[in-house]
Design an enzyme around this catalytic site. Structure first.
Site, PDB file in Angstrom:
ATOM      1  N   GLY A   8     -10.682  -1.738   4.097  1.00 32.33           N
ATOM      2  CA  GLY A   8     -10.480  -0.292   4.271  1.00 32.33           C
ATOM      3  C   GLY A   8     -11.464   0.510   3.443  1.00 32.33           C
ATOM      4  CG  LEU A  10     -16.344   2.936   5.900  1.00 29.55           C
ATOM      5  CD1 LEU A  10     -16.768   2.692   7.346  1.00 29.55           C
ATOM      6  CD2 LEU A  10     -17.432   3.710   5.168  1.00 29.55           C
ATOM      7  CD  GLN A  12      -7.511  10.522  -0.093  1.00 24.26           C
ATOM      8  OE1 GLN A  12      -6.500   9.852   0.035  1.00 24.26           O
ATOM      9  NE2 GLN A  12      -7.527  11.688  -0.687  1.00 24.26           N
ATOM     10  CG  ASP A  34     -13.341   0.574   7.282  1.00 25.54           C
ATOM     11  OD1 ASP A  34     -12.854   1.151   6.296  1.00 25.54           O
ATOM     12  OD2 ASP A  34     -12.945   0.781   8.454  1.00 25.54           O
ATOM     13  CE1 TYR A 141       1.660   4.883   3.382  1.00 24.80           C
ATOM     14  CE2 TYR A 141       3.017   6.330   2.044  1.00 24.80           C
ATOM     15  CZ  TYR A 141       1.836   5.645   2.248  1.00 24.80           C
ATOM     16  OH  TYR A 141       0.828   5.732   1.325  1.00 24.80           O
ATOM     17  CE  LYS A 145       1.670   2.306   0.834  1.00 25.14           C
ATOM     18  NZ  LYS A 145       0.440   1.501   0.763  1.00 25.14           N
TER      19      LYS A 145
HETATM   20  C1  AKB Z   1       0.731  10.206   1.920  1.00 20.74           C
HETATM   21  O1  AKB Z   1       0.970  11.414   1.828  1.00 20.74           O
HETATM   22  O2  AKB Z   1       1.087   9.490   2.854  1.00 20.74           O
HETATM   23  C2  AKB Z   1      -0.032   9.549   0.783  1.00 20.74           C
HETATM   24  C3  AKB Z   1       0.907   8.973  -0.217  1.00 20.74           C
HETATM   25  C4  AKB Z   1       1.579   9.842  -1.196  1.00 20.74           C
HETATM   26  O3  AKB Z   1       1.128   7.795  -0.206  1.00 20.74           O
HETATM   27  N1  AKB Z   1      -0.924  10.478   0.187  1.00 20.74           N
END
Ligand code: AKB
Length: 315
Positions: A8, A10, A12, A34, A141, A145
């Site tokens: 990854g 490329l 942020q 990437d 997400y 995580k």
């Molecule tokens: C997002 O907003 O998804 C990210 C993060 C806080 O993990 N910047």
């Protein structure tokens, strides 16, 4: 860390991390990978290979041929995109992670991947969120995580892979814009402040989230990876933060440089719901105690630097 491979590259974080690592460890010792290729310093100023993180065989081959001793796995979808495409997020975020961990296990690599404040949920204590606490996120997400943190701990405990990670807050940078995150408003606002003198925020006033300026985030990665393993009681992943603010506070900070800056609101219900489920502020004392984490930039210092750097970039 002597021979570092990054996925990854490329993205942020990757696009700035590569430059920092090449400065410290030598360009020839940092392999950027990437799924796409662009005409950029990441591609042009050191080794670069195309890699889809879902392709374990190619990942293993690239790491082996390069003689990597460290894997930094940065390829992932951010929170808002993951919420829009949950199945893709599960497959990519978890599939890419397990491939990077397997490669590290097979080749004996030290390993880093970022977790996020997204690993917390509405039942987590909201203020000064502790290092060790309830983690029941309500976003895809967040599910990725938490599962990722557990998987990294599993690879450490079961296979002895030297896995390390941080829970990053929103990251703010003038180099590569983020894409598909909930905290992205805190980057967009600086571009719009300079371009138009006003910004319409999709996050409601009064919504606090942790944030960090990119130079502090990059230094945190290097410091954690260089830390003495015997001092680490935690591994995946450490709370880190530099500041916590709500939209009115970043607007006030911008007004110190652009007095007529105007702030409006058009709240996006999806990203607002995600933001509401995250902490207002997190406690980074374990990172400070175990490996000396320290952030240099507060909100006003960051605003000054962002506006100066962006103004030059946008000329
Ligand atoms: C997002 O907003 O998804 C990210 C993060 C806080 O993990 N910047």
């Amino acid at each position: 860390m002597k021979r570092i491979m990054i996925t990854g590259a490329l993205g942020q974080i990757g696009s700035e991390l590569i430059v920092k690592l090449r400065d410290i460890y030598g360009a020839e010792n940092v392999l950027a990978t990437d799924i796409r290729k662009t005409d950029s310093p990441v591609v042009n100023d050191g080794p670069f290979e195309l890699l889809d993180v879902m392709d374990l065989e190619n990942m293993r081959k690239l790491a082996k041929d390069f003689g990597a001793d460290t894997m930094m796995h940065m390829a992932a979808l951010l929170s808002a995109t993951a919420e829009a495409k949950p199945l893709l997020a599960w497959n990519l975020n978890m599939g890419g992670l397990v491939n990077a961990l397997e490669t590290s296990r097979e080749l004996g690599l030290q390993f880093f991947t970022p977790s996020s404040i997204g690993a917390f949920g509405p039942s987590t204590p909201k203020d000064n969120t502790p290092q060790d606490t309830l983690q029941r996120p309500t976003t895809m997400y967040g599910v990725n995580k938490v599962a990722g943190e557990l998987l990294c701990d599993y690879y450490f405990q079961k296979f002895g892979v030297d896995t390390r990670g941080v829970r990053f807050p929103g990251l703010i940078s003038y180099v590569t814009p983020p894409g598909g995150g909930t905290t992205d408003y805190a980057v967009d606002i600086y571009y719009k402040a300079l371009e138009e003198g006003k910004y319409t925020s999709y996050i409601e006033k009064g919504t606090y989230m942790d944030m960090m300026y990119m130079p502090d985030a990059l230094q945190a990665i290097v410091d954690l990876m260089e830390a003495d393993a015997s001092k680490l009681e935690h591994r995946n992943a450490f709370n880190v933060t530099a500041m916590s603010f709500e939209p009115e506070q970043i607007a006030a900070s911008i007004r110190k440089h652009i007095p007529n800056f105007e702030m409006n609101y058009e709240v996006d219900p999806i990203r607002q719901t995600i933001a509401n489920s995250w902490p207002d502020s997190i406690d980074a004392s374990a990172a400070k105690a175990e490996w000396g984490f320290k952030a240099q930039y507060d909100l006003d210092e960051m605003t000054k630097d962002m506006l100066e750097k962006l103004a030059t970039k946008m000329k």
